[in-house]
Scaffold this motif. Structure first.
Motif, PDB file in Angstrom:
ATOM      1  N   ARG A  33       0.864  -1.037   0.003  1.00 45.40           N
ATOM      2  CA  ARG A  33       0.185  -0.009  -0.092  1.00 45.40           C
ATOM      3  C   ARG A  33       0.902   1.201   0.026  1.00 45.40           C
ATOM      4  O   ARG A  33       1.892   1.087   0.750  1.00 45.40           O
ATOM      5  N   MET A  34       0.640   2.143  -0.729  1.00 41.76           N
ATOM      6  CA  MET A  34       1.186   3.598  -0.722  1.00 41.76           C
ATOM      7  C   MET A  34       0.280   4.648  -0.895  1.00 41.76           C
ATOM      8  O   MET A  34      -0.760   4.750  -1.492  1.00 41.76           O
ATOM      9  N   GLY A  35       0.743   5.843  -0.023  1.00 40.54           N
ATOM     10  CA  GLY A  35       0.044   6.851   0.186  1.00 40.54           C
ATOM     11  C   GLY A  35       0.843   7.836   0.916  1.00 40.54           C
ATOM     12  O   GLY A  35       1.771   7.760   0.738  1.00 40.54           O
ATOM     13  N   ALA A  36       0.204   8.488   1.915  1.00 46.48           N
ATOM     14  CA  ALA A  36       0.909   9.359   3.042  1.00 46.48           C
ATOM     15  C   ALA A  36       1.541   8.091   3.739  1.00 46.48           C
ATOM     16  O   ALA A  36       2.698   8.536   4.308  1.00 46.48           O
ATOM     17  N   ASP A  37       0.860   7.055   4.153  1.00 49.01           N
ATOM     18  CA  ASP A  37       1.419   5.885   4.608  1.00 49.01           C
ATOM     19  C   ASP A  37       2.019   4.561   3.758  1.00 49.01           C
ATOM     20  O   ASP A  37       1.212   4.850   2.730  1.00 49.01           O
ATOM     21  N   ILE A  38       2.880   3.960   4.147  1.00 50.19           N
ATOM     22  CA  ILE A  38       3.220   2.715   3.115  1.00 50.19           C
ATOM     23  C   ILE A  38       3.279   1.588   4.059  1.00 50.19           C
ATOM     24  O   ILE A  38       3.657   1.695   5.285  1.00 50.19           O
ATOM     25  N   LYS A  39       2.515   0.557   3.489  1.00 50.36           N
ATOM     26  CA  LYS A  39       2.394  -0.655   4.074  1.00 50.36           C
ATOM     27  C   LYS A  39       3.117  -1.692   3.589  1.00 50.36           C
ATOM     28  O   LYS A  39       3.097  -1.833   2.257  1.00 50.36           O
ATOM     29  N   ILE A  40       3.975  -2.606   4.366  1.00 49.80           N
ATOM     30  CA  ILE A  40       4.704  -3.442   3.770  1.00 49.80           C
ATOM     31  C   ILE A  40       4.606  -4.707   4.418  1.00 49.80           C
ATOM     32  O   ILE A  40       4.016  -4.922   5.499  1.00 49.80           O
ATOM     33  N   LYS A  41       4.706  -5.990   3.767  1.00 48.92           N
ATOM     34  CA  LYS A  41       4.427  -7.322   4.169  1.00 48.92           C
ATOM     35  C   LYS A  41       5.719  -8.003   4.200  1.00 48.92           C
ATOM     36  O   LYS A  41       6.615  -7.896   3.147  1.00 48.92           O
ATOM     37  N   CYS A  42       6.031  -8.722   5.137  1.00 51.93           N
ATOM     38  CA  CYS A  42       6.967  -9.606   5.356  1.00 51.93           C
ATOM     39  C   CYS A  42       7.027 -10.801   4.390  1.00 51.93           C
ATOM     40  O   CYS A  42       5.899 -11.403   4.410  1.00 51.93           O
ATOM     41  N   GLN A  43       7.970 -11.254   3.550  1.00 54.57           N
ATOM     42  CA  GLN A  43       7.923 -12.335   2.644  1.00 54.57           C
ATOM     43  C   GLN A  43       8.365 -13.445   3.351  1.00 54.57           C
ATOM     44  O   GLN A  43       7.912 -14.783   2.659  1.00 54.57           O
ATOM     45  N   GLY A  44       8.595 -13.632   4.669  1.00 55.68           N
ATOM     46  CA  GLY A  44       8.773 -14.782   5.268  1.00 55.68           C
ATOM     47  C   GLY A  44       7.502 -15.318   6.040  1.00 55.68           C
ATOM     48  O   GLY A  44       7.133 -16.334   5.955  1.00 55.68           O
ATOM     49  N   CYS A  45       6.970 -14.570   7.162  1.00 58.53           N
ATOM     50  CA  CYS A  45       5.852 -14.969   7.777  1.00 58.53           C
ATOM     51  C   CYS A  45       4.559 -14.278   7.245  1.00 58.53           C
ATOM     52  O   CYS A  45       3.428 -14.736   7.662  1.00 58.53           O
ATOM     53  N   GLY A  46       4.656 -13.316   6.556  1.00 61.42           N
ATOM     54  CA  GLY A  46       3.252 -12.520   5.979  1.00 61.42           C
ATOM     55  C   GLY A  46       2.736 -11.579   6.837  1.00 61.42           C
ATOM     56  O   GLY A  46       1.508 -11.019   6.583  1.00 61.42           O
ATOM     57  N   ALA A  47       3.511 -11.147   7.921  1.00 59.10           N
ATOM     58  CA  ALA A  47       3.031 -10.005   8.887  1.00 59.10           C
ATOM     59  C   ALA A  47       3.337  -8.825   7.934  1.00 59.10           C
ATOM     60  O   ALA A  47       3.945  -8.544   7.274  1.00 59.10           O
ATOM     61  N   SER A  48       2.081  -7.955   8.276  1.00 62.03           N
ATOM     62  CA  SER A  48       2.285  -6.474   7.592  1.00 62.03           C
ATOM     63  C   SER A  48       2.673  -5.225   8.600  1.00 62.03           C
ATOM     64  O   SER A  48       2.263  -5.429   9.733  1.00 62.03           O
ATOM     65  N   VAL A  49       3.270  -4.490   7.970  1.00 62.66           N
ATOM     66  CA  VAL A  49       3.583  -3.125   9.046  1.00 62.66           C
ATOM     67  C   VAL A  49       3.489  -2.071   8.319  1.00 62.66           C
ATOM     68  O   VAL A  49       3.629  -1.951   7.029  1.00 62.66           O
TER      69      VAL A  49
ATOM     70  N   ARG B 128       5.340   7.706   5.530  1.00 64.54           N
ATOM     71  CA  ARG B 128       6.426   7.917   4.229  1.00 64.54           C
ATOM     72  C   ARG B 128       7.828   8.361   4.897  1.00 64.54           C
ATOM     73  O   ARG B 128       8.902   7.531   4.351  1.00 64.54           O
ATOM     74  N   THR B 129       8.065   9.082   5.801  1.00 64.08           N
ATOM     75  CA  THR B 129       9.274   9.488   6.031  1.00 64.08           C
ATOM     76  C   THR B 129       9.977   8.716   6.980  1.00 64.08           C
ATOM     77  O   THR B 129      11.122   8.409   6.538  1.00 64.08           O
ATOM     78  N   GLU B 130       9.305   7.991   7.817  1.00 61.59           N
ATOM     79  CA  GLU B 130      10.012   6.759   8.678  1.00 61.59           C
ATOM     80  C   GLU B 130      10.413   5.620   7.696  1.00 61.59           C
ATOM     81  O   GLU B 130      11.221   5.050   7.927  1.00 61.59           O
ATOM     82  N   PHE B 131       9.392   5.185   6.687  1.00 63.22           N
ATOM     83  CA  PHE B 131       9.741   4.134   5.631  1.00 63.22           C
ATOM     84  C   PHE B 131      10.937   4.589   4.987  1.00 63.22           C
ATOM     85  O   PHE B 131      12.044   3.676   4.809  1.00 63.22           O
ATOM     86  N   GLU B 132      11.294   5.721   4.398  1.00 69.45           N
ATOM     87  CA  GLU B 132      12.467   6.089   3.634  1.00 69.45           C
ATOM     88  C   GLU B 132      13.666   6.440   4.552  1.00 69.45           C
ATOM     89  O   GLU B 132      14.764   5.789   4.196  1.00 69.45           O
ATOM     90  N   ARG B 133      13.441   6.641   5.810  1.00 75.05           N
ATOM     91  CA  ARG B 133      14.622   6.454   6.793  1.00 75.05           C
ATOM     92  C   ARG B 133      15.005   4.971   7.016  1.00 75.05           C
ATOM     93  O   ARG B 133      16.311   4.833   7.105  1.00 75.05           O
ATOM     94  N   LYS B 134      14.022   3.973   7.159  1.00 75.33           N
ATOM     95  CA  LYS B 134      14.295   2.555   7.340  1.00 75.33           C
ATOM     96  C   LYS B 134      14.736   1.904   6.195  1.00 75.33           C
ATOM     97  O   LYS B 134      15.339   0.557   6.433  1.00 75.33           O
ATOM     98  N   LEU B 135      14.450   2.262   5.018  1.00 77.61           N
ATOM     99  CA  LEU B 135      14.820   1.597   3.603  1.00 77.61           C
ATOM    100  C   LEU B 135      16.180   1.405   3.308  1.00 77.61           C
ATOM    101  O   LEU B 135      16.846   2.432   3.478  1.00 77.61           O
ATOM    102  N   LYS B 136      16.692   0.156   3.137  1.00 75.81           N
ATOM    103  CA  LYS B 136      17.982  -0.031   2.507  1.00 75.81           C
ATOM    104  C   LYS B 136      18.201   0.340   1.309  1.00 75.81           C
ATOM    105  O   LYS B 136      19.183   1.167   0.785  1.00 75.81           O
TER     106      LYS B 136
END
Length: 67
Positions: A28-44, A48-56
């Protein structure tokens, strides 16, 4: 900042506590970004600013639809 989009596979600076995968899919993308773990399927969800800071890096880009 790297370019990223919906359904891209990304790597975050810290892995998910499940330790099954370091990869995440943007679902999901918008003001917030939702990501899903490819291992267990959990989503967080991050703002947007926090996501960009934590993105490798972007691992795999999803095909983009042309308009």
């Amino acid at each position: 900042m790297e370019d990223y989009g919906l359904n891209d596979i990304v790597e975050m600076k810290k892995e998910h506590p499940c330790h099954k995968s370091k990869l995440w899919k943007i679902i999901r993308m918008g003001a917030d970004i939702k990501i899903k773990c490819q291992g267990c399927g959990a989503s967080v969800m991050f703002d947007r600013t926090e996501f960009e800071r934590k993105l490798k890096k972007v691992i795999e880009r999803a095909p983009r639809e042309e308009m």
